[in-house]
Design a protein around this motif. Structure first.
Motif, PDB file in Angstrom:
ATOM      1  N   UNK A  38       0.339  75.528 107.061  1.00 18.01           N
ATOM      2  CA  UNK A  38       0.282  75.773 105.398  1.00 18.01           C
ATOM      3  C   UNK A  38       0.816  74.301 104.913  1.00 18.01           C
ATOM      4  N   UNK A  39       0.481  74.161 103.877  1.00 15.55           N
ATOM      5  CA  UNK A  39       0.882  73.045 103.342  1.00 15.55           C
ATOM      6  C   UNK A  39      -0.247  72.242 102.183  1.00 15.55           C
ATOM      7  N   UNK A  40      -0.008  71.077 101.855  1.00 17.23           N
ATOM      8  CA  UNK A  40      -1.347  70.538 101.093  1.00 17.23           C
ATOM      9  C   UNK A  40      -2.804  70.446 101.660  1.00 17.23           C
ATOM     10  N   UNK A  41      -3.672  70.821 100.735  1.00 13.82           N
ATOM     11  CA  UNK A  41      -5.000  71.181 101.195  1.00 13.82           C
ATOM     12  C   UNK A  41      -5.527  69.659 101.501  1.00 13.82           C
ATOM     13  N   UNK A  42      -5.259  68.767 100.583  1.00  9.32           N
ATOM     14  CA  UNK A  42      -5.506  67.403 101.038  1.00  9.32           C
ATOM     15  C   UNK A  42      -4.845  66.897 102.161  1.00  9.32           C
ATOM     16  N   UNK A  43      -3.751  67.104 102.390  1.00  8.65           N
ATOM     17  CA  UNK A  43      -3.208  66.545 103.801  1.00  8.65           C
ATOM     18  C   UNK A  43      -3.552  67.239 105.059  1.00  8.65           C
TER      19      UNK A  43
END
Length: 319
Positions: free
Chosen positions: A242-247
């Protein structure tokens, strides 16, 4: 502003506060095969979360838990802090009324459309159910049909439409009530080259009107990168990242690169029925401290690998 008046003109009295969505420790077994195992996922209120993963990973099962169509074997499912599967029938109706939902699949039934109603009547019915007045129903129904390039087939029944048009009609029906939560499963079917820009514009318009919570499932890397505030990867019955989509999608352009980054790295493997039964046995005994058998196996493998590396380096030093 017309779009703002849509949001403020509702007469159903429902709060427009967006709810957070949460699944905790969810395990689901279908036909003696574990689909989800000890799954946990938080969808922040008022933000867009994209759920990705291979076909058959359990994305649709997860969505059906959230909308009250399929009860998990274990774990809790919450919408706005309310337990979906402990709610009374009236409470469940209230939870569902706060959601716009597009179920996975392209058939009439999977798209949650009434085959006996025209395209316009499908949308008008949803608005009437939410207590919207007749003039406002007509205006909003036609606005959503126009968004999806369906205004020219407003008088047609779904059965007379091609599959991609039915799918867009299902999306229009999910959007028309401006519910504070929107759950869209398998949106890829809508994203043909001729209409993908319309879909993106419609979702942006919905977000501007409602500031609501959106969870969508997709295989489309570009869509996930463009829309997602957050990204969750589902593989082998669990959320593995899970996390930032961009990252998370940085440098990922193809399905092969996606598979390499996420699926291969999930070395725990698919959930096993033996592991689920072990959970059940532990629960019956009333033990409070539990261990995930898959994690134990992974840890054991890691210890063995590290031990072998250390032994190899030691022998090389001695030689």
């Amino acid at each position: 502003m017309p779009e703002q008046s849509e949001r403020e003109g509702r007469s159903d009295g429902r709060s427009v506060e967006p709810p957070g969505l949460r699944l905790t420790g969810v395990t689901t077994v279908i036909d003696d095969s574990p689909v989800l195992h000890r799954l946990g996922l938080d969808v922040p209120a008022g933000e867009i979360t994209v759920l990705m993963g291979p076909s058959g990973a359990g994305k649709t099962t997860l969505v059906r838990h959230l909308v009250g169509l399929l009860e998990p074997d274990r774990g809790t499912v919450e919408v706005g802090g309310r337990n979906v599967w402990e709610a009374s029938p009236a409470g469940l109706r209230e939870i569902r009324n706060g959601m716009g939902v597009l179920l996975g699949g392209s058939s009439l039934f999977d798209s949650s459309l009434f085959s006996s109603m025209t395209a316009f009547e499908n949308l008008e019915y949803s608005l009437k159910h939410h207590g919207v007045g007749e003039a406002e129903r007509d205006r909003r129904a036609m606005a959503r049909l126009q968004e999806m390039a369906l205004d020219d087939v407003a008088a047609q029944r779904p059965e007379a439409m091609p599959a991609h048009a039915r799918r867009r009609l299902g999306l229009a029906r999910a959007l028309v009530t401006d519910s504070p939560a929107l759950i869209l499963d398998d949106i890829d079917v809508c994203l043909d080259a001729a209409h993908s820009h319309r879909i993106l514009a419609a979702l942006a318009s919905w977000r501007e009107r409602t500031h609501g919570t959106l969870l969508l499932t997709t295989h489309n890397i570009g869509l996930a990168r463009e829309l997602g505030d957050h990204l969750a990867i589902l593989a082998n019955g669990r959320i593995i990242a899970t996390g930032s989509a961009a990252e998370l999608l940085n440098g990922v352009e193809t399905n092969e690169q996606f598979d390499h980054r996420f699926q291969i790295s999930d070395f725990l493997g698919p959930p096993r029925i033996e592991d689920v039964r072990a959970d059940d046995e532990t629960s019956r005994r009333g033990l409070r401290v539990t261990f995930d058998p898959a994690m134990v196996r992974a840890a054991a493998i890691g210890i063995v690998v590290v031990t072998l590396v250390v032994m190899t380096l030691t022998l090389a030093h001695l030689i």
